[in-house]
Scaffold this active site. Structure first.
Site, PDB file in Angstrom:
ATOM      1  N   LYS A   1      28.998 -27.670  14.992  1.00  0.00           N
ATOM      2  CA  LYS A   1      27.931 -28.282  15.783  1.00  0.00           C
ATOM      3  C   LYS A   1      26.755 -28.692  14.908  1.00  0.00           C
ATOM      4  CE  LYS A   1      27.523 -26.671  20.483  1.00  0.00           C
ATOM      5  NZ  LYS A   1      26.857 -25.721  21.377  1.00  0.00           N
TER       6      LYS A   1
ATOM      7  N   ILE B   1      13.252 -14.613   0.398  1.00  0.00           N
ATOM      8  CA  ILE B   1      14.457 -13.940  -0.100  1.00  0.00           C
ATOM      9  C   ILE B   1      15.558 -14.979  -0.321  1.00  0.00           C
ATOM     10  CG2 ILE B   1      16.300 -12.281   0.491  1.00  0.00           C
ATOM     11  CD1 ILE B   1      13.678 -10.879  -0.109  1.00  0.00           C
TER      12      ILE B   1
ATOM     13  N   ARG C   1     -12.186  -3.337  -9.247  1.00  0.00           N
ATOM     14  CA  ARG C   1     -13.571  -3.545  -9.698  1.00  0.00           C
ATOM     15  C   ARG C   1     -14.198  -2.241 -10.184  1.00  0.00           C
ATOM     16  NH1 ARG C   1     -14.872  -8.708  -7.975  1.00  0.00           N
ATOM     17  NH2 ARG C   1     -13.969  -9.283  -5.949  1.00  0.00           N
TER      18      ARG C   1
ATOM     19  N   GLU D   1       3.893  -1.193  -9.686  1.00  0.00           N
ATOM     20  CA  GLU D   1       4.839  -1.779  -8.724  1.00  0.00           C
ATOM     21  C   GLU D   1       5.102  -3.258  -8.988  1.00  0.00           C
ATOM     22  OE1 GLU D   1       1.792  -0.670  -8.018  1.00  0.00           O
ATOM     23  OE2 GLU D   1       0.809  -1.774  -6.408  1.00  0.00           O
TER      24      GLU D   1
ATOM     25  N   SER E   1       8.532 -18.692  11.357  1.00  0.00           N
ATOM     26  CA  SER E   1       8.280 -18.097  10.045  1.00  0.00           C
ATOM     27  C   SER E   1       8.867 -16.689  10.024  1.00  0.00           C
ATOM     28  CB  SER E   1       6.777 -18.058   9.780  1.00  0.00           C
ATOM     29  OG  SER E   1       6.174 -17.164  10.683  1.00  0.00           O
TER      30      SER E   1
ATOM     31  N   CYS F   1      -3.843   2.853  -8.432  1.00  0.00           N
ATOM     32  CA  CYS F   1      -5.158   2.232  -8.339  1.00  0.00           C
ATOM     33  C   CYS F   1      -6.105   3.070  -7.474  1.00  0.00           C
ATOM     34  CB  CYS F   1      -5.018   0.789  -7.866  1.00  0.00           C
ATOM     35  SG  CYS F   1      -6.414  -0.230  -8.384  1.00  0.00           S
TER      36      CYS F   1
ATOM     37  N   HIS G   1      -1.192  -1.266 -11.476  1.00  0.00           N
ATOM     38  CA  HIS G   1      -0.189  -1.397 -10.406  1.00  0.00           C
ATOM     39  C   HIS G   1       1.213  -1.538 -11.012  1.00  0.00           C
ATOM     40  CE1 HIS G   1      -2.934  -1.914  -6.977  1.00  0.00           C
ATOM     41  NE2 HIS G   1      -3.743  -2.454  -7.874  1.00  0.00           N
TER      42      HIS G   1
ATOM     43  N   THR H   1      17.578 -25.100  15.782  1.00  0.00           N
ATOM     44  CA  THR H   1      17.820 -25.565  14.409  1.00  0.00           C
ATOM     45  C   THR H   1      18.070 -27.072  14.390  1.00  0.00           C
ATOM     46  OG1 THR H   1      18.636 -23.429  13.705  1.00  0.00           O
ATOM     47  CG2 THR H   1      19.365 -25.307  12.404  1.00  0.00           C
ATOM     48  N   GLN H   2      18.771 -27.573  15.399  1.00  0.00           N
ATOM     49  CA  GLN H   2      18.963 -29.032  15.492  1.00  0.00           C
ATOM     50  C   GLN H   2      17.605 -29.723  15.573  1.00  0.00           C
ATOM     51  OE1 GLN H   2      21.690 -30.331  18.590  1.00  0.00           O
ATOM     52  NE2 GLN H   2      22.787 -28.397  18.475  1.00  0.00           N
TER      53      GLN H   2
HETATM   54  N1  GLN Z   1     -11.027  -0.466  -4.388  1.00  0.00           N
HETATM   55  C1  GLN Z   1     -10.721  -0.042  -5.711  1.00  0.00           C
HETATM   56  C2  GLN Z   1     -11.337  -0.919  -6.780  1.00  0.00           C
HETATM   57  O1  GLN Z   1     -11.735  -2.013  -6.500  1.00  0.00           O
HETATM   58  C3  GLN Z   1      -9.212   0.039  -5.916  1.00  0.00           C
HETATM   59  C4  GLN Z   1      -8.542  -1.288  -5.891  1.00  0.00           C
HETATM   60  C5  GLN Z   1      -7.065  -1.185  -5.688  1.00  0.00           C
HETATM   61  O2  GLN Z   1      -6.528  -0.178  -5.255  1.00  0.00           O
HETATM   62  N2  GLN Z   1      -6.338  -2.255  -5.972  1.00  0.00           N
HETATM   63  O3  GLN Z   1     -11.428  -0.541  -7.910  1.00  0.00           O
END
Ligand code: GLN
Length: 552
Positions: free
Chosen positions: A234, A30, A481, A530, A24, A397, A528, A202-203
């Site tokens: 091969k 990718i 949360r 990202e 793995s 977050c 988030h 790989t074989q």
């Molecule tokens: N622990 C925090 C919450 O639950 C932040 C969560 C996080 O950073 N994704 O609100």
């Protein structure tokens, strides 16, 4: 109808299974995403499915050190980090239906049996589990209206746990041999003592695949080195694969070059031929321009990520923060900078508080998401340093929540300010639990139960966040949360920590930022960003952070 893979409108769907061999971690994700990208370049609508053969229903309950990042989709699914790769390479949103685990598949079959939906039949692992798997693949394909669906089967061939997925793939191929292709992504070691690339593992992997009734159409040979002609010959001979379909996939600096490298071997052409599809065009220009831009960036920007999910035994792995790291890269490249990203373990600043001054060496700092108490005082010290020394800072977050705590403690003088996640008895709970979340925790309802997925947020005009986004209403993905306690809004604002964004009903604080006269760039977001950064479209917050880092 269970095996019919022709769409209701008569459009033929095509399927590519990507299966791992030897070990793995060789970059199946990718490879799958890159195959998708080159097929998109040929004018096809592509989607991708990730299969994780473990019993967990989703990735949300797993420790990120073990499993890597939990990638959150628009519709709030907690998935594997490969789904993030698909979104970034394909530049599409991937939804809940495109993520499958054994936990999910079995629970669905069992609950259907309880509802008498199998009409009194004996419900068995074979064929009912493969039928369920095929049904899910079809459903995701229909929802995405994809011409081609790439299905990555987690793990490696030969493991017990992915056998029923391989069985489903075999059945699909048996029914529609022209519509299903198999790609074996394998590893070719070059032992340093021998200095030669070895094909035997790989074989063995190809033979293992044969033993479950699958003949690979393509072999992608991952290795530290490019694969030469003798080795291709091969593998072709011993694995019964057309030599042209044995593709070299050596290690490279940037994963975003993988699609370009695949095209050097005309992979899209070969796959289309196998699937009996006519190419509809060839357009990889924007992607090529992007990868050229990447390789032309020379001036360095130094970025520090302060986290805690880095260590695995004696090894340091950045996988838990992969989307944050990729977002920082995109933002740097689009600012014509070469990112140098370092992971800083926040425990360090708890053991050795003086060390925090080493942060002055960074152009900008990020505290990403997190949970629990380990390392958080170290993160809070780092945030204090960034605030006081005017180092551009982006908190994601937990990084936003801890920035609020730091401000309350050190600017408002509320020395015991905390989140109730860590100190339920604090007299200054500046971060506290969202009321409906308290109920879930009391019921031990932990699975897929946080505030998850995309929610709208309204930005306040005149703030830095508003300037960066260039619009008033935005939508971002969440996973938390706890939330900012509204009782403290006025007090923090009086001292310069601005509430720059909130939910449409203004109940939930989504963005805090230091006013411009106090700091060049200091933003914390409850969401988030990202998860929404894409190679060709860097996220405005990351872009702004890097720009501020350059100006510093
Ligand atoms: N622990 C925090 C919450 O639950 C932040 C969560 C996080 O950073 N994704 O609100």
């Amino acid at each position: 109808m269970e095996n019919d893979i022709i769409a209701p409108n008569g459009k033929k769907r095509k399927f590519i299974f990507v299966i791992g061999g030897v070990m793995s971690g060789v970059g199946k994700g990718i490879a799958s995403a890159s195959i998708g990208r080159i097929l998109e370049g040929r004018g096809f609508k592509v989607t991708a499915i990730k299969i994780d053969p473990y019993l967990n229903v989703d990735a949300g309950t797993m420790n990120p050190v073990e499993h890597g990042e939990v990638f959150v989709t628009e519709d709030g699914d907690e998935t594997d980090q490969d789904v993030g790769n698909y979104e970034r390479f394909l530049d599409v949103n991937i939804y809940r239906d495109n993520y499958m685990t054994t936990g999910r598949v079995y629970s669905a079959v069992i609950s259907r049996e309880r509802n008498l939906e199998y009409g009194g039949k004996c419900v068995e692992a074979v064929p009912h589990i493969p039928y369920e798997i095929i049904g899910r693949i079809q459903k995701a394909t229909e929802k995405a209206n994809a011409d081609i669906t790439i299905i990555e089967i987690g793990g490696t061939v030969g493991e017990y746990q992915n056998v029923l997925y391989l069985e489903a793939a075999r059945m699909m191929h048996l029914e529609n041999p022209d519509d299903v292709a198999f790609v074996l992504v394998s590893y070719l070691p070059v032992p340093s003592k021998l200095g030669e690339m070895k094909t035997k593992p790989t074989q063995a992997a190809a033979r293992e695949l044969n033993s479950v009734g699958i003949q690979p159409d393509f072999i992608l040979g991952r290795s530290t080195h490019p694969m030469d002609e003798p080795r291709k010959q091969k593998l072709a001979l011993f694995c019964s694969v057309d030599k042209d379909n044995v593709i070299s996939a050596p290690d490279i600096d940037s994963v975003y070059d993988v699609p370009i490298n695949f095209e050097k071997e005309n992979l899209s052409e070969k796959i289309l031929k196998k699937l009996k599809l006519e190419p509809r065009g060839q357009d990889m220009q924007e992607w090529r321009n992007f990868t050229e831009k990447v390789s032309n960036c020379e001036q360095v920007i130094k970025i520090g990520i302060i986290g805690k999910y880095f260590e695995s035994g004696d090894f340091i792995l950045p996988d838990a923060y992969i989307s944050v790291i990729e977002s920082l890269k995109f933002a740097s490249w689009h600012n014509n900078r070469k990112p140098v990203i370092e992971w800083i373990n926040s425990d360090l600043y708890e053991k050795e508080p003086d060390k925090v001054s080493e942060l002055s060496a960074y152009d900008c700092l990020v505290v990403p998401g997190g949970f629990g108490s380990r390392g958080i005082e170290g993160k809070i010290s780092a945030i204090k340093y960034a605030r006081e020394n005017k180092i551009p800072y982006l908190g994601l977050c937990y990084g936003m929540q801890l920035a609020s705590i730091e401000f309350a403690r050190n600017v408002l003088g509320l020395t015991d300010a905390h989140t109730t996640e860590i100190n339920p008895d604090t007299t200054n709970p500046i971060i506290h639990i969202i009321p409906e979340q308290a109920k879930k925790i009391a019921e031990k309802n932990y699975g897929n139960s946080m505030r998850l997925g995309a929610y709208p947020c309204i930005l306040r005009e005149g703030t830095r966040a508003y300037e960066l986004y260039g619009q008033k209403e935005i939508s971002e993905r969440h996973r938390h949360r706890y939330e900012f306690n509204n009782d403290y809004r006025q007090r923090v604002e009086e001292k310069g920590l601005i509430i720059a964004g909130a939910s449409p009903d203004n109940e939930l604080v989504e963005i805090v930022e230091l006013s411009k006269d106090l700091h060049p760039f200091f933003i914390g977001v409850q969401f988030h960003p990202e998860f929404k950064s894409r190679p060709l479209r860097p996220h405005p917050l990351f872009f702004g952070l890097i720009k501020a880092g350059i100006e510093k």
